[in-house]
Design a protein around this motif. Structure first.
Motif, mmCIF file in Angstrom:
data_model
loop_
_atom_site.group_PDB
_atom_site.id
_atom_site.type_symbol
_atom_site.label_atom_id
_atom_site.label_comp_id
_atom_site.label_asym_id
_atom_site.label_seq_id
_atom_site.Cartn_x
_atom_site.Cartn_y
_atom_site.Cartn_z
ATOM 1 N N VAL A 1 -12.142 5.001 -1.644
ATOM 2 C CA VAL A 1 -10.721 4.695 -1.479
ATOM 3 C C VAL A 1 -10.202 5.465 -0.265
ATOM 4 C CG1 VAL A 1 -8.429 4.844 -2.501
ATOM 5 C CG2 VAL A 1 -10.407 4.310 -3.952
ATOM 6 N N ILE A 2 -9.661 4.738 0.696
ATOM 7 C CA ILE A 2 -9.134 5.337 1.920
ATOM 8 C C ILE A 2 -7.614 5.362 1.827
ATOM 9 C CG2 ILE A 2 -9.059 5.195 4.425
ATOM 10 C CD1 ILE A 2 -11.865 5.619 3.235
ATOM 11 N N MET A 3 -7.034 6.555 1.975
ATOM 12 C CA MET A 3 -5.578 6.672 1.913
ATOM 13 C C MET A 3 -4.978 6.317 3.280
ATOM 14 S SD MET A 3 -5.373 7.363 -1.205
ATOM 15 C CE MET A 3 -3.590 7.450 -1.304
ATOM 16 N N LYS A 4 -4.003 5.418 3.251
ATOM 17 C CA LYS A 4 -3.309 5.016 4.474
ATOM 18 C C LYS A 4 -1.810 5.280 4.321
ATOM 19 C CE LYS A 4 -6.530 1.310 5.825
ATOM 20 N NZ LYS A 4 -6.625 -0.108 6.257
ATOM 21 N N HIS A 5 -1.234 5.848 5.386
ATOM 22 C CA HIS A 5 0.205 6.111 5.383
ATOM 23 C C HIS A 5 0.935 4.821 5.745
ATOM 24 C CE1 HIS A 5 3.512 8.913 5.183
ATOM 25 N NE2 HIS A 5 3.991 8.444 6.319
ATOM 26 N N GLU A 6 1.846 4.397 4.874
ATOM 27 C CA GLU A 6 2.503 3.111 5.090
ATOM 28 C C GLU A 6 4.019 3.225 4.953
ATOM 29 O OE1 GLU A 6 1.090 0.021 2.595
ATOM 30 O OE2 GLU A 6 -0.700 -0.338 3.803
ATOM 31 N N ALA A 7 4.699 2.354 5.649
ATOM 32 C CA ALA A 7 6.141 2.217 5.488
ATOM 33 C C ALA A 7 6.382 1.191 4.394
ATOM 34 C CB ALA A 7 6.771 1.767 6.804
#
Length: 897
Positions: A190-196
């Motif tokens: 699982v790759i954490m991505k910063h999102e709006a």
């Protein structure tokens, strides 16, 4: 011995020597009771992978360690292999099948496995050939793949043993679910991505108090249909009186409980939390504590099912969210929508947000947790850097059962069979369930579990399964007793839980003997992350990750290896640029040219041992520079030994660079040139050069294997038919036994003279006289240091570029600089046109004064200071300081003139 060509050709040398090393079995590890064993198992790269800068760093460190071990006379083995990469490989093969208009399910399991094997054989293993280009000295005869038959037997044996001991069970739990690959995932996948995103504020009506509402915030309104409660903190005075009452879920409309739970953060959002036990891990835990109903509103592909209601059925997550928001608006229940930055977990292979999902899976209760903790805390296993011990211990203290099943076909199929015809399988009934490495005898009456094991459930056995475990004959043939435990593991801290900790537990669980013999390795070195010069992690998406093979083609493998290691402090992130590799390439060229210069300086006699070289030295002809360079070499060797003990690889490269470039080339070769014309001293000087080059090449070999092997033979340092890896790099005791010892006084004197020359050249350059060799220098110091300068004036004049050096007690009206021995003065009377120089400096002064005045004005202007960004103001202040510093320097120069 051969003549060294004018230019170094890396690819020619690399191809030649790697082929010879493999042909001669240089990398093959063999048990030898007379030698200390040393072993490394490679962190198995993805079989579908290609070489990255991360691989370059990791495998270069391993190669340094294994080559150093061979040099020290150890029986060393580096076992290579690849990981089948279950989800990654299945994803790639399924993509090919879709392009062909078919799918894995249409083919069926057996035909899909055949296609996957064909794809692996065609596309897999590329990284192995690329590692060879880097110079990795693995024992390729021992290459292992995690789906090899014997390795698969080890994986299944471990499963069966743990199942029978009660460590493995099947249960319904919350897991990371990939809606694309339709499988559970490990946290590593699982790759954490910063999102709006959006934060939706809505209200649920309180059932017992019509017209009154409870305000709730959520980022996932599409899960409202699965809400079975609203939770508040029992300590929250705003809501405590509502605990035990109910509120209305908007759609499908239903009365749900208001519960009190300490988990709720009173300061986050409104302090009221909607609870959806089927679609959030924290909500699931709360639901378990309060015995809440679990309503799963999604299909495995993350579309809505019939439990979500007729309006939502069949919609994907994104469309369901839009519809839920619209319904809230229509019902007058949506208060506001705010922008919200947050981290979202993505499936590494599916590249879509993962879905927390309740699913029937196989789980493992970890064995030997306390023993694994103790092994590191006691120092039985050492972490480098040590700070990672806290992270490791924290994870073990908070460990949760491991979901080991995956809903894929490419991998080790779970060795569990269920009795056909049984309506309701009882997992505890041996008449219903069979678990074994081999199928049941009457296998036609049984059906095997469809799931495969998590890839990590095979790689956690890596240190001993690669050596034949559990087959006794294979363990004997592959020398498990001799090479296990392994010596060092090199890996990234990001897999400290997923791999390192699990390997430690596996070794303690499955291997025999006391803990010192069970542990899988004695040292773990954690590398840093390679980043670009802006501090960004290298990635294909950013376009800042170079292709290592292109760099090797441009600069050579040795240049890449040396450049990477030179900028890699222990366990810290590495700021990488191509200039780092250029430094390594330049170092190679300098080493090549230094050896070529030595060949051109005089005949090379028998260089095959330290004793042979020393026999050519006339000790009466050794001067302070000879003794100084040998002392510096000895000191570097001792310091490097300590660096190896402490895994300080970049420190080793810096010591070798400093000795070779500064001590040997910049000073010793220069000052010894004049002595080569003295026949009585020539052989001694050349022998000292040979000693330095021989030892340097030996110490450099683990870092730069190709060029050092080539020069080792070209300079005649090795015996015919032998390789540099068989020569011990230590030489200090041999030198001492032959009457040559370190002389710190000689080294101190030479360092003082070198500092004199460096400072004198800098002083000349300050007055634009760097190229002039007819300047006059004065020197002032105490009697002892003045004597040193006087005795070495000829040498200093030549290196500093001066016509004369005069010792004076006092000097006035001359620019000066201070060096380690005293004060150096530059006579400008005959070297500089004073009038012209004053005019030039005057113009510079006027320009600087103008710049200082305008910059001061800007910084004094309230309008500028109040509106300009902080970084602009800080930049202006720094610029002003630079102008002022430069002005002071100009004024000093004018005063001297």
């Amino acid at each position: 011995m051969s003549e060294i060509s004018k230019a170094y050709n890396p690819s020619e040398v690399e191809n030649k020597w790697y082929a010879k090393w493999v042909a001669e079995g240089c990398f093959e590890g063999r048990p030898d009771s007379s030698k200390e064993a040393y072993s490394i198992v490679i962190p198995p790269p993805n079989v579908t992978g290609v070489l990255t800068m991360g691989h370059v760093l990791n495998n270069t460190i391993q190669d340094i360690l294994i080559r150093r071990a061979r040099q020290l006379g150890k029986s060393a083995i580096w076992i290579p292999g690849t990981d089948h990469a279950g989800v990654a490989t299945q994803t790639k093969v399924e993509k090919v099948l879709r392009q062909e208009g078919t799918s894995a399910r249409k083919l069926g399991r057996e035909k899909f496995i055949e296609r996957a094997k064909d794809w692996r054989d065609k596309h897999g293993g590329i990284i192995i050939e690329q590692l060879k280009k880097l110079g990795a000295s693995c024992d390729w005869s021992r290459l292992v793949h995690t789906l090899d038959d014997d390795y698969s037997e080890a994986v299944l044996t471990a499963f069966v043993k743990l199942y029978k001991q009660g460590y493995i069970y099947r249960g319904k739990r919350m897991v990371n679910w990939c809606p694309v690959n339709l499988t559970a995932l490990s946290d590593e996948e699982v790759i954490m991505k910063h999102e709006a995103g959006k934060f939706y504020k809505m209200k649920y009506e309180i059932a017992e108090e019509p017209g009154k509402y409870l305000e709730i915030c959520t980022t996932r309104p599409e899960t409202i249909m699965g809400d079975t409660a609203v939770a508040v903190n029992p300590d929250d005075e705003r809501y405590a009186h509502l605990i035990g009452k109910h509120c209305w879920r908007p759609f499908p409309r239903a009365k749900i409980k208001i519960i009190g739970d300490k988990y709720v953060d009173m300061s986050f959002g409104t302090g009221a939390l909607k609870i959806t036990p089927a679609h959030d891990p924290a909500d699931f835990e709360i639901g378990q504590r309060h015995n809440l109903e679990i309503i799963d509103i999604m299909n495995p592909d993350a579309t809505m099912n019939e439990l979500a209601g007729e309006d939502f059925k069949g919609l994907n997550r994104e469309d369901a969210r839009k519809l839920a928001v619209q319904k809230l608006k229509d019902l007058g229940l949506l208060i506001e929508v705010q922008d919200y930055e947050h981290n979202v977990g993505y499936s590494e292979r599916g590249d879509v947000p993962i879905e927390p999902r309740l699913s029937d899976q196989w789980f493992l209760k970890y064995p030997k947790i306390e023993e694994a903790k103790k092994a590191v805390e006691s120092g039985l296993i050492k972490f480098w850097p040590q700070r990672w011990e806290k992270t490791y211990t924290h994870w073990l203290d908070n460990i949760r059962d491991w979901c080991i099943s995956r809903q894929i076909w490419w991998g080790h199929r779970i060795p569990v069979w269920y009795k056909k015809g049984v309506e309701k399988i009882d997992l505890k009934n041996p008449e219903h369930v069979y678990v074994g490495v081999n199928p049941p005898a009457d296998k036609e009456n049984w059906v095997q579990d469809e799931d495969s094991l998590d890839t990590w459930a095979s790689s956690w056995l890596w240190p001993f399964a690669t050596m034949g475990w559990p087959d006794k004959k294979a363990m004997e043939d592959k020398s498990l007793k001799y090479f296990y435990p392994t010596s060092d593991l090199v890996t990234g801290p990001d897999i400290i839980f997923f791999w390192v900790a699990r390997m430690i537990m596996a070794g303690l669980e499955f291997m025999d003997g006391d803990d010192a013999h069970k542990i899988p390795f004695k040292n773990v070195y954690f590398t840093g992350i390679i980043r670009d010069m802006q501090g960004r992690k290298m990635s294909k998406s950013l376009g800042n990750s170079p292709d290592p093979l292109e760099i090797i083609a441009k600069y050579g493998a040795d240049g890449l290896r040396f450049g990477v290691m030179n900028c890699a402090p222990q366990g810290q992130d590495i700021l990488f640029s191509e200039e780092r590799v250029e430094l390594g390439r330049n170092f190679c060229n300098k080493l090549w040219n230094a050896c070529r210069f030595r060949q051109m300086s005089g005949e090379i006699a028998d260089n095959s041992s330290v004793e042979k070289i020393v026999s050519r030295i006339d000790k009466s002809k050794l001067d302070s520079d000879d003794l100084a360079v040998l002392t510096s070499l000895i000191n570097a060797s001792k310091a490097i030994d300590k660096d190896y003990e402490e895994y300080q690889f970049n420190s080793i490269t810096q010591r070798l660079y400093s000795f070779f470039w500064t001590d040997f080339c910049d000073w010793y070769l220069e000052v010894s040139k004049s002595r080569l014309s003295d026949e009585s001293a020539k052989q001694t000087v050349l022998a000292v050069q040979d000693l330095c080059l021989r030892s340097l090449i030996l110490m450099l070999h683990p870092f730069m294997p190709f060029i050092t092997e080539e020069l080792w033979h070209s300079m005649g340092f090795g015996k015919d038919g032998d390789f540099i890896q068989n020569e011990n790099p230590h030489f200090e005791e041999k030198l001492a036994s032959l009457g040559i010892k370190a002389d710190e006084n000689a080294l101190k004197t030479t360092e003082g003279l070198r500092d004199f020359a460096t400072k004198a050249r800098a002083l000349k350059a300050q007055y634009k006289l760097a190229s002039k060799r007819d300047v006059k220098l004065y020197f002032s110091s105490d009697k002892e240091k003045s004597k040193i300068v006087a005795e070495n004036s000829e040498k200093l004049k030549k290196i500093a570029g001066a016509a004369s050096i005069e010792i004076k007690a006092e000097v006035s009206d001359c620019p000066a600089t201070i060096c380690a021995l005293g004060t150096i003065y530059l006579d400008l009377s005959n070297s500089v046109d004073a009038a012209a120089e004053k005019k030039r400096l005057g113009k510079e002064k006027e320009k600087l004064e103008s710049l200082i005045k305008s910059t001061n004005a800007r910084l004094s202007n309230e309008a500028f200071v109040s509106k300009a960004p902080a970084n602009v103001i800080e930049g202006a202040k720094k610029q002003l300081a630079q102008y002022q510093e430069k002005l002071a320097e100009i004024e000093k120069l004018l005063a001297n003139l």
